[in-house]
Scaffold this motif. Structure first.
Motif, PDB file in Angstrom:
ATOM      1  N   GLU A 211      -2.748   4.794   4.947  1.00  0.00           N
ATOM      2  CA  GLU A 211      -3.316   5.891   5.735  1.00  0.00           C
ATOM      3  C   GLU A 211      -3.252   5.585   7.233  1.00  0.00           C
TER       4      GLU A 211
ATOM      5  N   GLN B 181      -3.073   2.240  -4.138  1.00  0.00           N
ATOM      6  CA  GLN B 181      -2.696   3.644  -4.077  1.00  0.00           C
ATOM      7  C   GLN B 181      -3.861   4.526  -4.527  1.00  0.00           C
ATOM      8  N   ASP B 182      -3.758   5.820  -4.206  1.00  0.00           N
ATOM      9  CA  ASP B 182      -4.765   6.772  -4.649  1.00  0.00           C
ATOM     10  C   ASP B 182      -4.596   7.046  -6.134  1.00  0.00           C
TER      11      ASP B 182
ATOM     12  N   ASP C 130       1.252   5.645  -0.198  1.00  0.00           N
ATOM     13  CA  ASP C 130       0.618   6.961  -0.123  1.00  0.00           C
ATOM     14  C   ASP C 130       1.688   8.014   0.155  1.00  0.00           C
ATOM     15  N   GLU C 131       1.302   9.282   0.008  1.00  0.00           N
ATOM     16  CA  GLU C 131       2.183  10.411   0.259  1.00  0.00           C
ATOM     17  C   GLU C 131       1.479  11.379   1.211  1.00  0.00           C
ATOM     18  N   ARG C 132       2.258  12.038   2.062  1.00  0.00           N
ATOM     19  CA  ARG C 132       1.689  12.989   3.017  1.00  0.00           C
ATOM     20  C   ARG C 132       2.507  14.275   3.015  1.00  0.00           C
TER      21      ARG C 132
ATOM     22  N   SER D 195      -9.853   7.287   0.610  1.00  0.00           N
ATOM     23  CA  SER D 195      -8.524   6.986   1.130  1.00  0.00           C
ATOM     24  C   SER D 195      -8.586   6.088   2.362  1.00  0.00           C
TER      25      SER D 195
ATOM     26  N   CYS E 231       0.868  -1.178   0.000  1.00  0.00           N
ATOM     27  CA  CYS E 231       0.000   0.000   0.000  1.00  0.00           C
ATOM     28  C   CYS E 231       0.905   1.228   0.000  1.00  0.00           C
TER      29      CYS E 231
ATOM     30  N   HIS F 169       0.546   8.980  -9.924  1.00  0.00           N
ATOM     31  CA  HIS F 169       0.572   7.535  -9.679  1.00  0.00           C
ATOM     32  C   HIS F 169       0.164   6.762 -10.929  1.00  0.00           C
TER      33      HIS F 169
ATOM     34  N   ASN G  70      -7.074   2.692   2.027  1.00  0.00           N
ATOM     35  CA  ASN G  70      -5.639   2.508   1.877  1.00  0.00           C
ATOM     36  C   ASN G  70      -4.989   2.309   3.243  1.00  0.00           C
TER      37      ASN G  70
ATOM     38  N   TYR H 245      -6.408   0.974  -7.602  1.00  0.00           N
ATOM     39  CA  TYR H 245      -6.681   2.343  -7.165  1.00  0.00           C
ATOM     40  C   TYR H 245      -7.828   2.397  -6.165  1.00  0.00           C
ATOM     41  N   THR H 246      -7.621   3.183  -5.103  1.00  0.00           N
ATOM     42  CA  THR H 246      -8.742   3.476  -4.217  1.00  0.00           C
ATOM     43  C   THR H 246      -9.651   4.464  -4.935  1.00  0.00           C
TER      44      THR H 246
END
Length: 228
Positions: free
Chosen positions: A158, A115-116, A33-35, A152, A31, A121, A155, A146-147
């Motif tokens: 998260e 992933q989103d 993601d980016e923040r 989100s 999984c 992506h 995922n 893809y979510t």
């Protein structure tokens, strides 16, 4: 939450089904993601913390720009990989994925990647920012899941970011280098403790708990047949 339609349910079930699968030899599940993170520095140096006392921060701070943390979580190993960058870009995404795949999953035939659905992506990011041979390796090895929009919560990455926010990012961090150092320490400590996310929400659970969604999309779904 976005509009619930057939596409919403299909993407939701695709991710949930992947989470419910048993580990498969030669195949990994990640999984990603980016923040974004705001970098804040102290105007006045904080006083040393005394035993039994809570650390205190001055109300004033200086904005030092932003950074972004990239995180991939392995569902089967319970291991997370992180990296910090100045901003979210296609190049950063491609280079991070290339590093993860080359360093840790070169022996794996396929990697299911949740992933989103962001513009960075995409398989195209690999072809635009990596050597052609490596772009082909990643585009054939990575299977995107893809979510859905405003989904989100599906995922698992998260959940990792939520823990990071409470345990690592809940303080002023004034530089990208310091952000990277703190995130690296958090990642190593969490991996050493073998912290693993246990996901219990399945397709069958969704069918039971979200009946209204299914009936809204198609009234013929009432009553629903049981899904194994």
């Amino acid at each position: 939450m976005g509009q619930v339609d057939g596409e919403y349910l299909a993407k939701m079930e695709n991710v949930l089904a992947l989470y419910n699968q048993e580990p498969s030899p030669g195949r990994a599940r990640l999984c990603f993601d980016e923040r974004p993170c705001q970098l804040l520095d102290d105007v006045v140096a904080p006083l040393p913390v005394k035993p039994g006392k809570i650390a205190k921060e001055d109300n004033e701070y200086i904005r030092q720009g932003t950074g972004v943390v990239l995180l991939a979580y392995d569902l089967d190993k319970g291991v997370r990989y992180t990296q910090t960058r100045k901003q979210r870009t296609k190049a950063g995404y491609a280079q991070f994925m290339d590093h993860i795949v080359t360093t840790y999953y070169s022996h794996v035939e396929y990697i299911d990647l949740v992933q989103d659905n962001l513009n960075t992506h995409k398989y195209g990011s690999f072809y635009e920012h990596l050597p052609l041979a490596q772009a082909r390796v990643l585009s054939r090895k990575l299977v995107f899941h893809y979510t859905l929009k405003h989904g989100s919560w599906l995922n698992i990455a998260e959940i990792e970011f939520s823990a990071m926010a409470r345990q690592c990012l809940n303080r002023r961090i004034g530089s990208l280098d310091e952000l990277g150092r703190q995130v690296e320490l958090w990642t190593a400590e969490r991996n050493e403790r073998l912290v693993k996310v246990h996901w219990s929400f399945t397709v069958a659970t969704a069918e039971d708990k979200l009946k209204r969604w299914y009936e809204q999309v198609n009234p013929a779904n009432k009553p629903l047949e049981s899904i194994n």
